[in-house]
Design an enzyme around this catalytic site. Structure first.
Site, PDB file in Angstrom:
ATOM      1  N   ASN A  51       0.737  -1.231  -0.081  1.00  0.00           N
ATOM      2  CA  ASN A  51       0.024  -0.136   0.043  1.00  0.00           C
ATOM      3  C   ASN A  51       0.953   1.230   0.033  1.00  0.00           C
ATOM      4  OD1 ASN A  51      -2.201  -1.631   0.241  1.00  0.00           O
ATOM      5  ND2 ASN A  51      -2.132  -1.779   2.489  1.00  0.00           N
ATOM      6  N   HIS A  82       6.506  -1.362   3.560  1.00  0.00           N
ATOM      7  CA  HIS A  82       6.157  -2.879   3.843  1.00  0.00           C
ATOM      8  C   HIS A  82       5.313  -3.572   2.924  1.00  0.00           C
ATOM      9  CE1 HIS A  82       3.098  -0.376   5.443  1.00  0.00           C
ATOM     10  NE2 HIS A  82       2.312  -1.223   5.220  1.00  0.00           N
TER      11      HIS A  82
HETATM   12  P1  DGP Z   1      -1.032  -0.557   5.871  1.00  0.00           P
HETATM   13  O1  DGP Z   1      -2.148  -0.183   5.738  1.00  0.00           O
HETATM   14  O2  DGP Z   1      -0.485  -1.021   4.423  1.00  0.00           O
HETATM   15  O3  DGP Z   1       0.216   0.583   6.145  1.00  0.00           O
HETATM   16  O4  DGP Z   1      -0.592  -1.638   6.821  1.00  0.00           O
HETATM   17  C1  DGP Z   1       0.186  -1.515   8.049  1.00  0.00           C
HETATM   18  C2  DGP Z   1      -0.134  -2.724   8.952  1.00  0.00           C
HETATM   19  O5  DGP Z   1       0.742  -2.876  10.027  1.00  0.00           O
HETATM   20  C3  DGP Z   1      -1.632  -2.955   9.340  1.00  0.00           C
HETATM   21  O6  DGP Z   1      -2.111  -4.151   8.647  1.00  0.00           O
HETATM   22  C4  DGP Z   1      -1.375  -3.356  10.984  1.00  0.00           C
HETATM   23  C5  DGP Z   1       0.146  -3.459  10.982  1.00  0.00           C
HETATM   24  N1  DGP Z   1       0.520  -2.748  12.306  1.00  0.00           N
HETATM   25  C6  DGP Z   1       0.415  -1.438  12.689  1.00  0.00           C
HETATM   26  N2  DGP Z   1       1.108  -1.380  13.641  1.00  0.00           N
HETATM   27  C7  DGP Z   1       1.738  -2.755  14.341  1.00  0.00           C
HETATM   28  C8  DGP Z   1       2.480  -3.139  15.184  1.00  0.00           C
HETATM   29  O7  DGP Z   1       2.927  -2.342  16.150  1.00  0.00           O
HETATM   30  N3  DGP Z   1       2.863  -4.427  15.254  1.00  0.00           N
HETATM   31  C9  DGP Z   1       2.535  -5.290  14.106  1.00  0.00           C
HETATM   32  N4  DGP Z   1       3.091  -6.574  14.069  1.00  0.00           N
HETATM   33  N5  DGP Z   1       1.792  -4.684  13.073  1.00  0.00           N
HETATM   34  C10 DGP Z   1       1.409  -3.567  13.220  1.00  0.00           C
END
Ligand code: DGP
Length: 115
Positions: A88, A101
């Site tokens: 994204n 990511h």
């Molecule tokens: P996006 O919408 O593509 O920016 O996805 C970000 C993703 O990151 C979302 O699916 C939730 C995940 N996320 C956010 N904060 C954390 C965190 O602190 N730890 C982990 N493992 N995932 C996280």
């Protein structure tokens, strides 16, 4: 390194300042399970170096390795029947964490087009 990295959640995960379930790591990348999974397997692969998003990347070898790493991680998780990869980018792309990511989604059928 971008100044945004100081307050970046994913930089903190890469530096082990925040705990998460890591599924793969090498010098350049780290893969960990998404905190809000939308599929039975939902893993994020990130470069340890901070890039805000895809638009900030001009390192072609890094991008290639990011995708090859994603394939290795998907295989390691047994996603032999296929999986979806998603990056994204920006607000309209639905990006919420501003550190590049790649999502690996697997363990169920993923319809097309996505929402
Ligand atoms: P996006 O919408 O593509 O920016 O996805 C970000 C993703 O990151 C979302 O699916 C939730 C995940 N996320 C956010 N904060 C954390 C965190 O602190 N730890 C982990 N493992 N995932 C996280």
């Amino acid at each position: 390194m971008n100044d945004d990295s100081n307050n970046c959640i994913f930089c903190k995960i890469a530096k082990k300042e925040l705990q998460t379930q890591i599924v793969f790591e090498n010098e350049e990348f780290i893969a960990f399970n998404d905190i809000k999974p939308v599929s039975p397997v939902h893993t994020l692969v990130i470069p340890k170096k901070h890039y805000k998003n895809l638009l900030e990347v001009n390192d072609v070898p890094m991008l290639g390795k990011l995708f090859l790493t994603a394939c290795d991680v998907a295989k390691k998780q047994g996603l032999d029947e296929g999986f979806r990869t998603v990056i994204n980018t920006g607000d309209n792309g639905g990006q919420t964490v501003h550190h590049l990511h790649l999502h690996i989604l697997g363990g169920r059928f993923h319809k097309w087009p996505p929402g």
